[in-house]
Design a protein around this motif. Structure first.
Motif, PDB file in Angstrom:
ATOM      1  N   ASP A 193       0.853  -1.189   0.000  1.00  0.00           N
ATOM      2  CA  ASP A 193       0.000   0.000   0.000  1.00  0.00           C
ATOM      3  C   ASP A 193       0.888   1.239   0.000  1.00  0.00           C
ATOM      4  OD1 ASP A 193      -2.292  -1.581   0.171  1.00  0.00           O
ATOM      5  OD2 ASP A 193      -2.356  -1.479   2.361  1.00  0.00           O
ATOM      6  N   GLU A 340       0.930   9.866  -6.803  1.00  0.00           N
ATOM      7  CA  GLU A 340       0.412   9.399  -8.085  1.00  0.00           C
ATOM      8  C   GLU A 340       1.497   8.717  -8.913  1.00  0.00           C
ATOM      9  OE1 GLU A 340      -1.699   8.105 -11.020  1.00  0.00           O
ATOM     10  OE2 GLU A 340      -2.546   8.902  -9.153  1.00  0.00           O
ATOM     11  N   ALA A 343       1.811   5.303  -7.436  1.00  0.00           N
ATOM     12  CA  ALA A 343       0.634   4.500  -7.773  1.00  0.00           C
ATOM     13  C   ALA A 343       0.695   4.038  -9.227  1.00  0.00           C
ATOM     14  CB  ALA A 343      -0.635   5.298  -7.523  1.00  0.00           C
ATOM     15  N   GLN A 344       1.146   4.907 -10.101  1.00  0.00           N
ATOM     16  CA  GLN A 344       1.270   4.542 -11.506  1.00  0.00           C
ATOM     17  C   GLN A 344       2.281   3.409 -11.681  1.00  0.00           C
ATOM     18  OE1 GLN A 344       2.149   7.866 -14.049  1.00  0.00           O
ATOM     19  NE2 GLN A 344       2.480   6.611 -15.860  1.00  0.00           N
ATOM     20  N   HIS A 346       3.059   1.145  -9.421  1.00  0.00           N
ATOM     21  CA  HIS A 346       2.444  -0.070  -8.875  1.00  0.00           C
ATOM     22  C   HIS A 346       1.462  -0.657  -9.883  1.00  0.00           C
ATOM     23  CE1 HIS A 346       0.717  -2.647  -5.621  1.00  0.00           C
ATOM     24  NE2 HIS A 346      -0.346  -2.547  -6.395  1.00  0.00           N
ATOM     25  N   ARG A 347       0.631   0.199 -10.479  1.00  0.00           N
ATOM     26  CA  ARG A 347      -0.337  -0.300 -11.468  1.00  0.00           C
ATOM     27  C   ARG A 347       0.367  -0.976 -12.633  1.00  0.00           C
ATOM     28  NH1 ARG A 347      -3.064   4.688 -10.200  1.00  0.00           N
ATOM     29  NH2 ARG A 347      -2.028   5.724 -11.955  1.00  0.00           N
ATOM     30  N   HIS A 351      -0.873  -4.437 -12.135  1.00  0.00           N
ATOM     31  CA  HIS A 351      -2.197  -4.364 -12.756  1.00  0.00           C
ATOM     32  C   HIS A 351      -3.318  -4.280 -11.719  1.00  0.00           C
ATOM     33  CE1 HIS A 351       0.015  -5.300 -16.387  1.00  0.00           C
ATOM     34  NE2 HIS A 351       0.443  -6.424 -15.841  1.00  0.00           N
ATOM     35  N   SER A 352      -3.042  -3.539 -10.669  1.00  0.00           N
ATOM     36  CA  SER A 352      -4.047  -3.305  -9.628  1.00  0.00           C
ATOM     37  C   SER A 352      -3.808  -1.923  -9.039  1.00  0.00           C
ATOM     38  CB  SER A 352      -3.970  -4.367  -8.533  1.00  0.00           C
ATOM     39  OG  SER A 352      -2.720  -4.302  -7.870  1.00  0.00           O
ATOM     40  N   GLU A 353      -4.837  -1.412  -8.384  1.00  0.00           N
ATOM     41  CA  GLU A 353      -4.747  -0.085  -7.786  1.00  0.00           C
ATOM     42  C   GLU A 353      -4.286  -0.209  -6.337  1.00  0.00           C
ATOM     43  OE1 GLU A 353      -4.753   3.986  -7.729  1.00  0.00           O
ATOM     44  OE2 GLU A 353      -5.213   2.710  -9.467  1.00  0.00           O
ATOM     45  N   ARG A 356      -4.269   3.816  -0.724  1.00  0.00           N
ATOM     46  CA  ARG A 356      -3.537   4.956  -0.170  1.00  0.00           C
ATOM     47  C   ARG A 356      -4.031   5.135   1.258  1.00  0.00           C
ATOM     48  NH1 ARG A 356      -2.790   8.882  -5.498  1.00  0.00           N
ATOM     49  NH2 ARG A 356      -3.251   7.229  -7.008  1.00  0.00           N
TER      50      ARG A 356
END
Length: 414
Positions: A193, A340, A343-344, A346-347, A351-353, A356
Motif C-alpha cells: 500500500d 500518483e 501509484a502509476q 504499482h499499477r 495491474h491493480s490499484e 492509499r
C-alpha cells in the motif's frame, strides 16, 4: 525500457537479495548496536556504485525542537549514506532505518530472533520486515535497472538511519547535514500500500510512588503496582476521548488512530517485599495539530484529576516526564504528484490499484514533510508480527516491491 527484461533481472537477482537480507537480520541492530548491520549494508551499497559516508549524530541533536529525547550516547554510532549520480537532473532520497526493536521473551520464538529462517515463502527474524527487507527490495530494483542498461539522470541518495524506532534523530541529523532531495521514498513495510501519513506520538515515563515494606505488612502500606490502577484508567480515558473526537480528515478512515500503550511496567526486586515505586513506559498517539507539550499537558491533566480522587495519589501525585519520541504527525495529500507517480508504477507492475492509507503510527517521512519541505511517501513489502514474536517478511513481496520501485525510479529520472 523493456519491462519484461527488468522483471527477469529482478527475478534473477532475488536469491542474492534474500541472502543479503539474511546477513542483515543476523546482525542484532537494536538501539546502540547498529554498526554491524550498517557495515553489511555499506558493502552492498558500494557494490551498487555508491560513494559511502558515515555520518556521526551530533550530541546536541536532542536540543532541536523536532528531535526525540536522547536514549543512548552517540559515540561511534552513525547514519550510513550512499550516493550515486550527479546533478543536473531530478534528485531522490530513499530512506530506511537500520535499527530494530528488541525481541521480547526470546523463548517464545520458533527460532532465535536474530537467526534468519526461511519457511513457507517467508523469512523470519527480528527486523526482517521492519525494515531490512525494504533496503533489500530497493537494492534489488536498482540492480535490475542497471542490468538492462538504465541511465540514472540525476542524484540518488540512500539514507540508512539509526533510532527511527525511538527518537527519529538519525533521519533528522541527516537532513540537517544537507542530505535532502526533491522527494523521498521510504521503503517501510506497507503490504504494497502507499502510506501517506501517521499520527503524532510522545513517549512518557510515569513514576508511581508506594511505601516499601516487608510483605507481611502489605495490607497496611501502599503497593505502587496496585496504586497505579487509577493512572491506567486515566490513560484509557485519554485514549477514548481522542478517538471519539477525531476530526482530522487524513485519519477519517481509521476507527482508532490514537493508541495509548503501556509498553513497560517495572517495579520491585523481591517477591516478599512491597516495592517503593512503579515505573511505566507509555506511548501516546495524538492528533497532528498537537505539539508534544500539548499531549503531555493533556495526559497530566486527566491523570491529575483521576489521582485527586485517590487518597494516596492525591498526596503523592505520579511524576510524568517526556522520554524518547516527540513526534509531529504528518500526511501527504493522496493526490500529491509523488503519490500518483508511485501509484502509476504499482499499477504498471501489478495491474491493480494500490490503497492509499494512513496509520496510527509514524515513519521518518514526517521529517521530510514537516522540517525539510519535501514530499515523502512510504511503500514496501508484506510482513507479519513486526515488533512481535516470529516477525517475518513475505519473500515474494520483496520481489513485488522491487518491480514497483524499478518502474518508479525509471519514471522519476526520465
Amino acid at each position: 525500457m523493456n519491462w519484461d527484461d527488468v522483471d527477469r533481472a529482478v527475478a534473477d537477482g532475488a536469491e542474492d537479495a534474500f541472502e543479503l537480507l539474511e546477513r542483515l537480520v543476523a546482525q542484532p541492530s537494536t538501539v546502540g548496536n547498529e554498526a554491524g548491520a550498517q557495515e553489511v549494508l555499506a558493502e552492498a551499497l558500494t557494490d551498487l556504485g555508491c560513494t559511502i559516508t558515515r555520518l556521526p549524530i551530533p550530541d546536541g541533536i536532542a536540543d532541536h525542537p523536532a528531535a526525540g529525547l536522547q536514549q543512548r550516547p552517540y559515540t561511534n554510532r552513525y547514519d550510513l549514506i550512499g550516493q550515486r549520480g550527479h546533478a543536473p537532473g531530478p534528485s531522490l532520497l530513499i530512506n530506511g532505518h537500520i535499527d530494530v526493536v528488541p525481541a521480547d521473551d526470546t523463548s517464545r520464538w520458533t527460532h532465535p530472533p536474530f537467526q534468519p529462517v526461511r519457511a513457507d515463502g517467508w523469512l523470519r527474524g527480528r527486523g526482517s520486515g521492519d525494515m531490512k527487507a525494504g533496503f533489500v527490495a530497493g537494492i534489488l530494483a536498482i540492480k535490475a535497472l542497471d542490468a538492462v542498461g538504465w541511465h540514472q539522470n540525476g542524484r540518488l541518495t540512500i539514507v540508512s538511519a539509526i533510532e527511527e524506532e525511538c527518537t527519529g534523530n538519525g533521519t533528522l541529523a541527516a537532513g540537517l547535514a544537507g542530505y535532502t532531495a526533491d522527494a523521498a521514498l521510504l521503503l517501510e513495510p506497507t503490504d504494497l500500500d502507499i502510506l501517506l501519513g501517521g499520527v503524532g506520538i510522545i513517549w512518557l515515563n510515569i513514576e508511581v510512588e508506594g511505601r516499601a515494606a516487608h510483605a507481611h505488612v502489605a495490607a497496611s502500606v501502599v503497593n505502587p503496582v496496585l496504586a497505579a490502577q487509577p493512572v491506567l484508567d486515566a490513560l484509557r480515558d485519554v485514549e477514548r476521548e481522542l478517538n471519539d473526537h477525531n476530526t482530522d480528515p487524513a485519519f477519517a478512515a481509521l476507527t482508532h488512530p490514537y493508541t495509548i500503550n503501556v509498553g513497560t511496567f517495572h517495579s520491585g526486586d523481591w517477591s516478599s517485599s512491597v516495592p517503593a515505586v512503579a515505573r511505566l513506559g507509555v506511548r501516546v498517539g495524538h492528533p497532528r495539530d498537537w505539539t508534544a507539550d500539548d499531549a503531555l499537558d493533556k495526559v497530566r491533566d486527566v491523570v491529575g484529576k483521576a489521582c485527586a480522587n485517590d487518597p494516596w495519589l492525591a498526596e503523592h501525585p505520579p511524576r510524568i516526564e517526556l522520554s524518547g519520541y516527540r513526534v509531529q504527525g504528518h500526511a501527504l495529500p493522496p493526490d500529491a504528484p509523488l503519490a500518483e507517480q508511485l501509484a502509476q508504477a504499482h499499477r504498471a507492475a501489478h495491474h491493480s490499484e494500490p490503497a492509499r492509507i494512513t496509520l496510527g503510527s509514524t515513519t521518518d517521512a514526517r521529517y521530510y514533510l514537516n522540517q525539510f519541505d519535501m514530499p515523502a511517501v512510504a511503500y514496501g513489502p508484506t510482513t507479519r508480527n513486526i515488533h512481535g514474536t516470529d516477525e517475518a517478511v513475505e519473500l515474494a513481496s520483496i520481489v513485488a516491491t522491487a518491480r514497483t520501485v524499478a518502474r518508479f525510479l525509471a519514471g522519476y529520472y526520465a
